[in-house]
Design a protein around this motif. Structure first.
Motif, PDB file in Angstrom:
ATOM      1  N   ASP A  19     -11.905 -10.663 -14.677  1.00 17.01           N
ATOM      2  CA  ASP A  19     -10.810 -10.189 -13.833  1.00 17.01           C
ATOM      3  C   ASP A  19     -11.191 -10.036 -12.372  1.00 17.01           C
ATOM      4  N   GLY A  20     -12.232 -10.730 -11.924  1.00 10.14           N
ATOM      5  CA  GLY A  20     -12.554 -10.767 -10.502  1.00 10.14           C
ATOM      6  C   GLY A  20     -11.737 -11.829  -9.785  1.00 10.14           C
ATOM      7  N   ASP A  21     -11.720 -11.774  -8.445  1.00  6.84           N
ATOM      8  CA  ASP A  21     -10.899 -12.725  -7.694  1.00  6.84           C
ATOM      9  C   ASP A  21     -11.713 -13.838  -7.030  1.00  6.84           C
ATOM     10  N   ALA A  22     -12.994 -13.936  -7.377  1.00  4.89           N
ATOM     11  CA  ALA A  22     -13.839 -14.982  -6.789  1.00  4.89           C
ATOM     12  C   ALA A  22     -14.629 -15.698  -7.875  1.00  4.89           C
ATOM     13  N   ASP A  23     -14.887 -16.975  -7.639  1.00  3.84           N
ATOM     14  CA  ASP A  23     -15.736 -17.746  -8.550  1.00  3.84           C
ATOM     15  C   ASP A  23     -17.138 -17.150  -8.585  1.00  3.84           C
ATOM     16  N   PRO A  24     -17.881 -17.364  -9.655  1.00  2.00           N
ATOM     17  CA  PRO A  24     -19.243 -16.831  -9.733  1.00  2.00           C
ATOM     18  C   PRO A  24     -20.106 -17.218  -8.534  1.00  2.00           C
ATOM     19  N   GLU A  25     -19.974 -18.457  -8.048  1.00  2.00           N
ATOM     20  CA  GLU A  25     -20.783 -18.895  -6.910  1.00  2.00           C
ATOM     21  C   GLU A  25     -20.473 -18.081  -5.650  1.00  2.00           C
ATOM     22  N   VAL A  26     -19.202 -17.739  -5.453  1.00  2.00           N
ATOM     23  CA  VAL A  26     -18.804 -16.940  -4.291  1.00  2.00           C
ATOM     24  C   VAL A  26     -19.396 -15.537  -4.406  1.00  2.00           C
ATOM     25  N   ALA A  27     -19.330 -14.969  -5.612  1.00  2.00           N
ATOM     26  CA  ALA A  27     -19.896 -13.626  -5.829  1.00  2.00           C
ATOM     27  C   ALA A  27     -21.393 -13.619  -5.548  1.00  2.00           C
ATOM     28  N   VAL A  28     -22.091 -14.602  -6.076  1.00  2.00           N
ATOM     29  CA  VAL A  28     -23.538 -14.682  -5.870  1.00  2.00           C
ATOM     30  C   VAL A  28     -23.852 -14.854  -4.386  1.00  2.00           C
ATOM     31  N   ASP A  29     -23.092 -15.697  -3.710  1.00  2.00           N
ATOM     32  CA  ASP A  29     -23.317 -15.907  -2.278  1.00  2.00           C
ATOM     33  C   ASP A  29     -23.160 -14.608  -1.493  1.00  2.00           C
ATOM     34  N   TRP A  30     -22.144 -13.806  -1.831  1.00  2.00           N
ATOM     35  CA  TRP A  30     -21.927 -12.559  -1.085  1.00  2.00           C
ATOM     36  C   TRP A  30     -23.171 -11.678  -1.184  1.00  2.00           C
ATOM     37  N   TYR A  31     -23.674 -11.501  -2.389  1.00  2.00           N
ATOM     38  CA  TYR A  31     -24.821 -10.601  -2.568  1.00  2.00           C
ATOM     39  C   TYR A  31     -26.079 -11.165  -1.912  1.00  2.00           C
ATOM     40  N   GLN A  32     -26.290 -12.461  -2.034  1.00  6.05           N
ATOM     41  CA  GLN A  32     -27.479 -13.026  -1.385  1.00  6.05           C
ATOM     42  C   GLN A  32     -27.382 -12.904   0.132  1.00  6.05           C
ATOM     43  N   ASN A  33     -26.212 -13.142   0.680  1.00  8.02           N
ATOM     44  CA  ASN A  33     -26.031 -13.100   2.134  1.00  8.02           C
ATOM     45  C   ASN A  33     -26.119 -11.685   2.692  1.00  8.02           C
ATOM     46  N   HIS A  34     -26.055 -10.683   1.825  1.00 11.49           N
ATOM     47  CA  HIS A  34     -26.125  -9.296   2.273  1.00 11.49           C
ATOM     48  C   HIS A  34     -27.418  -8.614   1.827  1.00 11.49           C
ATOM     49  N   GLY A  35     -28.448  -9.403   1.573  1.00  4.06           N
ATOM     50  CA  GLY A  35     -29.788  -8.857   1.407  1.00  4.06           C
ATOM     51  C   GLY A  35     -30.147  -8.328   0.048  1.00  4.06           C
ATOM     52  N   TYR A  36     -29.393  -8.693  -0.973  1.00  2.00           N
ATOM     53  CA  TYR A  36     -29.725  -8.244  -2.323  1.00  2.00           C
ATOM     54  C   TYR A  36     -30.819  -9.131  -2.909  1.00  2.00           C
ATOM     55  N   ASP A  37     -31.639  -8.527  -3.756  1.00  3.26           N
ATOM     56  CA  ASP A  37     -32.744  -9.255  -4.384  1.00  3.26           C
ATOM     57  C   ASP A  37     -32.437  -9.682  -5.812  1.00  3.26           C
ATOM     58  N   PHE A  38     -31.550  -8.952  -6.482  1.00  2.00           N
ATOM     59  CA  PHE A  38     -31.188  -9.335  -7.844  1.00  2.00           C
ATOM     60  C   PHE A  38     -29.746  -8.940  -8.117  1.00  2.00           C
ATOM     61  N   LEU A  39     -29.151  -9.604  -9.101  1.00  2.00           N
ATOM     62  CA  LEU A  39     -27.745  -9.381  -9.430  1.00  2.00           C
ATOM     63  C   LEU A  39     -27.527  -9.595 -10.916  1.00  2.00           C
ATOM     64  N   VAL A  40     -26.708  -8.713 -11.499  1.00  2.00           N
ATOM     65  CA  VAL A  40     -26.212  -8.893 -12.860  1.00  2.00           C
ATOM     66  C   VAL A  40     -24.712  -9.138 -12.759  1.00  2.00           C
ATOM     67  N   VAL A  41     -24.269 -10.348 -13.096  1.00  2.00           N
ATOM     68  CA  VAL A  41     -22.838 -10.630 -13.188  1.00  2.00           C
ATOM     69  C   VAL A  41     -22.379 -10.165 -14.566  1.00  2.00           C
ATOM     70  N   SER A  42     -21.452  -9.203 -14.575  1.00  2.00           N
ATOM     71  CA  SER A  42     -21.093  -8.538 -15.840  1.00  2.00           C
ATOM     72  C   SER A  42     -19.603  -8.701 -16.131  1.00  2.00           C
ATOM     73  N   ASP A  43     -19.199  -9.941 -16.380  1.00  2.41           N
ATOM     74  CA  ASP A  43     -17.798 -10.174 -16.711  1.00  2.41           C
ATOM     75  C   ASP A  43     -17.448  -9.570 -18.071  1.00  2.41           C
ATOM     76  N   HIS A  44     -16.173  -9.184 -18.191  1.00  4.92           N
ATOM     77  CA  HIS A  44     -15.718  -8.568 -19.430  1.00  4.92           C
ATOM     78  C   HIS A  44     -15.825  -9.545 -20.603  1.00  4.92           C
ATOM     79  N   ASN A  45     -16.619  -9.149 -21.593  1.00  5.14           N
ATOM     80  CA  ASN A  45     -16.730  -9.907 -22.846  1.00  5.14           C
ATOM     81  C   ASN A  45     -16.980 -11.404 -22.599  1.00  5.14           C
ATOM     82  N   HIS A  46     -17.763 -11.673 -21.579  1.00  7.04           N
ATOM     83  CA  HIS A  46     -18.101 -13.064 -21.243  1.00  7.04           C
ATOM     84  C   HIS A  46     -19.495 -13.075 -20.630  1.00  7.04           C
ATOM     85  N   LEU A  47     -20.322 -13.968 -21.106  1.00  3.30           N
ATOM     86  CA  LEU A  47     -21.676 -14.121 -20.564  1.00  3.30           C
ATOM     87  C   LEU A  47     -21.636 -15.237 -19.528  1.00  3.30           C
TER      88      LEU A  47
END
Length: 306
Positions: A19-47
């Protein structure tokens, strides 16, 4: 030279795979571009698994995750828990009671090799301290969730997520406090949207690998924050000493908290210290600044032999 580093990460966000409004690649880009070192994408009932990390110049590591999402009864009481570092999709269990759904899903996450974080306990007032205390196996509890509809701060009649944490700790359960984004909205930034950058973890580890980050999360080698940076947390048999990274014209207050949420001591400035007294349960600390940002360090537990 220190033999460890601090790594910044978020363990709760969504994409168009739920139920997010961005593709996984967009989400990952946001976090990388803002200095994050790791990310867990936690979609509802979806790996949500991305080959992105292997094919692109990605400096941030991606840890497999899922928000295992159940609803209970005719009122659809939400039971949402994060699975972190799982090796397969976890099928959500919708049981007859909230506790049964919570425990069954915890067990399924553990069976899939994951760590368990109990999400936004006050979302629709779903998870009381008694329910959480009656469960076993969770590693973390969200004390801050960036979604605007999760009732994180509670009311005079309803416990905040942080107060729920104290109730669970007072019961003797060892569980760590997490701050997360629960991101759903990556384009329109307003207080009424669930945007990235509101809550995160700073994890202490030697190297930036999935294995080391997960081990540090498992052992509580991290602090949680909505904007305060801690340079150092020293804990020994005598007490706790913290070094806060000073920002210009910002003031800091550290509250050391014990059993049942009792305030043990308040300190001001960037080098708060607490000397252990006769505590028999736990001591933790919440750091607040004059702009409303917070950080939480993990509890130090005691027993009769301490």
């Amino acid at each position: 030279m220190s033999d460890f580093n601090w790594f910044k990460g978020n363990i709760h966000c969504h994409t168009t795979m739920s139920d997010g409004d961005a593709d996984p690649e967009v989400a990952v880009d946001w976090y990388q571009n803002h200095g994050y070192d790791f990310l867990v994408v936690s979609d509802h009932n979806h790996l949500t698994l991305l080959d992105y990390q292997a094919t692109e110049n990605l400096n941030m590591i991606l840890i497999p995750g899922e928000e295992v999402t159940s609803s209970v009864g005719i009122d659809s009481i939400p039971v949402h828990i994060n699975a972190i570092g799982i090796d397969r999709l976890v099928e959500a269990a919708n049981c007859d009671t909230v506790l049964e759904s919570l425990q069954t899903n915890i067990d399924r996450i553990l069976d899939a090799g994951g760590l368990v974080s109990i999400n936004h306990p006050n979302f629709k007032w779903a998870l009381t301290p008694e329910i959480i205390i009656s469960s076993t196996g969770a590693n973390m509890l969200e004390v801050f969730n960036g979604h605007p509809k999760t009732n994180t701060i509670g009311t005079e009649e309803k416990l905040s997520a942080e107060q729920i944490w104290d109730e669970v700790l007072t019961s003797g359960q060892k569980i760590f406090g997490a701050a997360t984004d629960d991101t759903h909205n990556y384009y329109d930034f307003t207080p009424n949207h669930s945007n990235p950058g509101r809550g995160w973890l700073n994890v202490k580890a030697k190297n930036l690998t999935s294995e080391e980050i997960i081990n540090s999360l498992k052992n509580g080698d991290f602090y949680s924050s909505t904007g305060i940076i801690l340079n150092r947390i020293d804990i020994n048999q005598n007490g706790i000493e913290i070094e806060i990274e000073k920002q210009p014209f910002v003031e800091y207050q550290t509250t050391f908290v014990g059993e049942s949420g009792k305030v043990l001591e308040k300190c001001f400035g960037t080098n708060p210290k607490y000397i252990f007294q006769t505590e028999k349960s736990y001591v933790r600390a919440t750091i607040s600044d004059s702009n409303g940002f917070k950080a939480w360090i993990q509890p130090v537990h005691f027993n009769e032999n301490t």
